[in-house]
Design an enzyme around this catalytic site. Structure first.
Site, PDB file in Angstrom:
ATOM      1  N   GLU A  72       0.863  -1.000  -0.069  1.00 58.06           N
ATOM      2  CA  GLU A  72      -0.058   0.021  -0.141  1.00 58.06           C
ATOM      3  C   GLU A  72       0.864   1.306   0.079  1.00 58.06           C
ATOM      4  OE1 GLU A  72      -2.158  -1.094   3.466  1.00 58.06           O
ATOM      5  OE2 GLU A  72      -1.036   0.012   4.818  1.00 58.06           O
ATOM      6  N   HIS A 116      -4.154   2.817   8.258  1.00 59.00           N
ATOM      7  CA  HIS A 116      -2.860   2.776   8.864  1.00 59.00           C
ATOM      8  C   HIS A 116      -2.108   3.701   8.972  1.00 59.00           C
ATOM      9  CE1 HIS A 116      -3.689  -1.661   6.677  1.00 59.00           C
ATOM     10  NE2 HIS A 116      -4.193  -1.774   7.990  1.00 59.00           N
TER      11      HIS A 116
END
Lengths: 296, 393
Positions: free
Chosen positions: A217, A255
């Site tokens: 990511e 996150h």
């Protein structure tokens, strides 16, 4: 074989009496995982679910039960200390599930770990699963919070920064009858214990792993580093997916590590680096399994 | 999390990082009084988070969010035209921001401008001090064009900042004698602040030397580690919700992770990675995501209901995509949350639902038995395609 953990791996759970830790300790036991000890300071002498002895310290639990792997389900404020306790006790592998550990704590933990033989996976990760032979993949080693039943013993190694995206990849490879050798969630924090690259190396050396799915990511440069190594050294086919192509810069996308800062860590730059290394990049999260199947 | 300029200055004072004399004012009278305590030229600055204040304009016609004056009376008059008024800058958007406070401080003569920052560096897993003799300008440009003018010093996380490191940076910046001593004290204080407050970034741009031999922090930008706010109640108290997206403030009250975007397809997802990937796949099929929304791995029915309310509070939203891969999470909980939300809010836009995983059949049954008008999808691609089609009808 598989990497990091096998069905006979003896596992200890730090924080086994907390709600979250207890739920997943129970699920791991049902899956057939060798949960041999729990640690909760002040609750030594008690027994979890009438089978798992609880100790006050990791050191004592290791000596009594021979556990080599510890799973951390301790709340964020105490998780750094819990990891260091396992390092000090000499655990081979420490899997930190806890989300929300302060970055400064993780910085000190990593610094303290230098020179030790312990490997840390996570924090802020779903854990590790090596699927077993039984129904719905039971009989394997499940450390953490992943749903066991979506797995199938097989040949794909999965490494990912995200939990639910790992489940997507696992489910897709299960439906394609490929199955998984081991699935490793390395976590979504900016400072973690084990990188994509570390896991790629282990998969490359594992005879049971025939191909790899790598899920990344936005943020940092771990995917680029893994790609550069894979280009020269990896002899197994790799498919990849990078999440966050539409994420606005400067915002933390759930996150703590998923943030584009100073124009660095974009999804497009990562995809470019992966393609350049000969890795097949899935266009959407629905195509991770099929992208891999196409190159096998 | 961002803080105001005056709050940064108060942190500097608390940790003995020297900065120009001054204080924050909430009324014109206070502003004038502070100016009277100072000598010579005084600067007054509107306190909003957005940049571009100097060139911004107030909706009441008053020009500029930053002014200089030698007259305390005039500072009071300027403050009156700023406080309670809406300031529009290139960063605020057309709606602008209400100025509730102004900062009044001593204007200083500058001999030379420098750059000084401490940041938590993920690659070296340590605090890194960045300094440059090229201050007051965009540091990223300096790094690109003249990388030799950027000083980087990695600090050992367990040993902390050492005197030799301070001497090295000071010498590389060209400081000597008393200036070097002052700079050393400032850097030591700044490092202490950085560690004590769990900062992710402290950036002073510019750091200045003055003709009378002072070293001062003229402007500062702070970033804090959100994970550490639980042990930083004083820092958390500096949060100004009026500066944040009201949808994000509402979401955080319910423990939801929401980030507003400009598109028209809202999404509700479990897991941060999957939430990002869901935004991406909407775009892949030609749509525009309206938000990032992670309901987490242990969402309750109530959280799902509240998530729906927040999504529907955005008037740009023309369709909703729910994407749940219930690993441990029970799909039926999500289904009940959706049904519950639709009873409380008037749903008159297309809703596409993709459920997979734990207890999925019960979840699908709950949705089928309800009155909720929804489009069921088989997998994530199918869901995204259907959502994009639905809003383009």
């Amino acid at each position: 074989m598989s990497i990091l953990v096998q069905p006979d791996t003896k596992v200890l759970i730090q924080g086994i009496t907390g709600g979250f830790g207890a739920t997943h300790a129970q699920l791991s036991l049902e899956y057939g995982t060798q949960i041999v000890a729990g640690v909760t300071p002040g609750k030594g002498g008690q027994v979890f679910e009438s089978k798992v002895p609880i100790f006050d310290t990791v050191d004592e639990a290791m000596k009594e039960t021979g556990a080599k792997v510890s799973a951390i389900f301790v709340p964020p404020a105490f998780a750094g200390d819990a990891i260091m306790e396992s390092v000090d006790a000499g655990m081979d592998l420490i899997v930190a599930i806890t989300e929300g550990i302060p970055v400064a704590d993780m910085m000190r933990v990593r610094s303290m770990m230098e020179g030790s033989h312990s490997r840390l996976i996570g924090p802020n990760c779903p854990g590790i699963v090596t699927p077993g032979d039984g129904p719905e993949s039971s009989g394997g080693c499940r450390i953490g919070i992943a749903p066991g039943y979506i797995h199938k013993k097989g040949s794909v190694g999965v490494v990912s920064r995200s939990g639910t995206l790992t489940y997507e990849a696992v489910w897709q490879t299960t439906l394609l009858e490929l199955g998984q050798s081991t699935c490793v969630g390395i976590g979504g924090d900016p400072i973690n214990g084990t990188s994509h690259l570390d896991i790629l190396k282990l998969f490359n050396d594992d005879p049971d792993t025939e191909s790899i799915i790598m899920i990344g990511e936005i943020g940092g440069s771990a995917e680029e580093e893994a790609a550069a190594w894979a280009k020269e050294n990896c002899n197994k086919p790799i498919a990849a997916f990078i999440a966050g192509a539409t994420a606005p810069p400067g915002r933390r996308m759930g996150h703590a590590g998923a943030i584009i800062s100073g124009g660095k860590g974009t999804a497009s730059a990562k995809k470019e680096a992966l393609r350049e290394a000969g890795i097949a990049v899935a266009e959407t999260p629905s195509d991770m399994g099929s992208t891999l199947a196409n190159i096998l | 999390m961002n803080i105001h300029e005056y709050q940064a200055k108060e942190l500097f004072e608390q940790f003995s990082v020297p900065s120009p004399q001054g204080r924050v004012a909430e009324t014109a009278e206070q502003a004038q009084q502070i100016a009277e305590e100072l000598t010579g030229q005084v600067v007054i600055k509107a306190q909003i988070h957005a940049g571009g204040r100097g060139k911004g304009n107030f909706k009441n016609g008053f020009e500029g969010g930053v002014h200089l004056s030698e007259s305390a009376e005039e500072i009071g008059i300027i403050a009156k035209q700023m406080i309670g008024q809406v300031l529009v800058t290139h960063q605020t958007g057309d709606s602008g921001k209400v100025v509730n406070k102004v900062m009044v401080a001593q204007a200083v003569d500058i001999s030379k401008e420098y750059y000084l920052a401490i940041l938590m560096d993920r690659e070296s897993r340590a605090p890194v001090i960045v300094a440059s003799t090229e201050g007051g300008v965009n540091i990223e440009e300096v790094a690109e064009k003249t990388p030799e003018k950027i000083i980087r010093e990695t600090i050992h996380p367990l040993a902390g900042l050492q005197p030799y490191e301070i001497r090295k940076i000071s010498s590389n910046l060209g400081f000597a004698g008393d200036t070097a001593k002052q700079f050393g004290n400032l850097l030591r204080a700044l490092y202490k602040l950085f560690i004590s407050c769990d900062c992710s970034l402290v950036e002073i741009n510019p750091l200045v030397t003055t003709p009378d031999g002072q070293v001062l922090a003229l402007d500062a930008k702070f970033g804090f580690d959100d994970n550490a706010l639980y042990r930083q109640p004083e820092i958390e108290a500096l949060r100004d919700p009026s500066e944040e997206d009201p949808r994000e403030v509402a979401a955080s009250e319910f423990g939801l992770n929401y980030i507003g975007l400009d598109g028209n397809i809202a999404c509700l997802v479990n897991g941060a990675g999957l939430a990002m990937a869901t935004m991406d796949i909407i775009k892949h099929f030609g749509g525009e995501p309206a938000n990032f929304l992670d309901v987490g791995g242990g969402a309750t029915e109530e959280q799902v209901t509240n998530a729906f309310k927040i999504i529907l509070g955005d008037s740009n939203v023309k369709g909703i995509l729910v994407n749940i891969f219930g690993g441990i999470m029970d799909c039926d909980v999500i289904a009940n949350g959706i049904v519950g939300a639709c009873k409380q809010v008037d749903l008159n836009i297309p809703l596409v639902v993709r459920l997979e995983g734990n207890n999925v059949e019960a979840g699908k049954q709950t949705l089928a038995n309800s009155e909720v008008n929804l489009i069921a999808a088989d997998d994530l691609s199918d869901a995204a395609e259907k959502a994009v089609q639905a809003i383009n009808v």
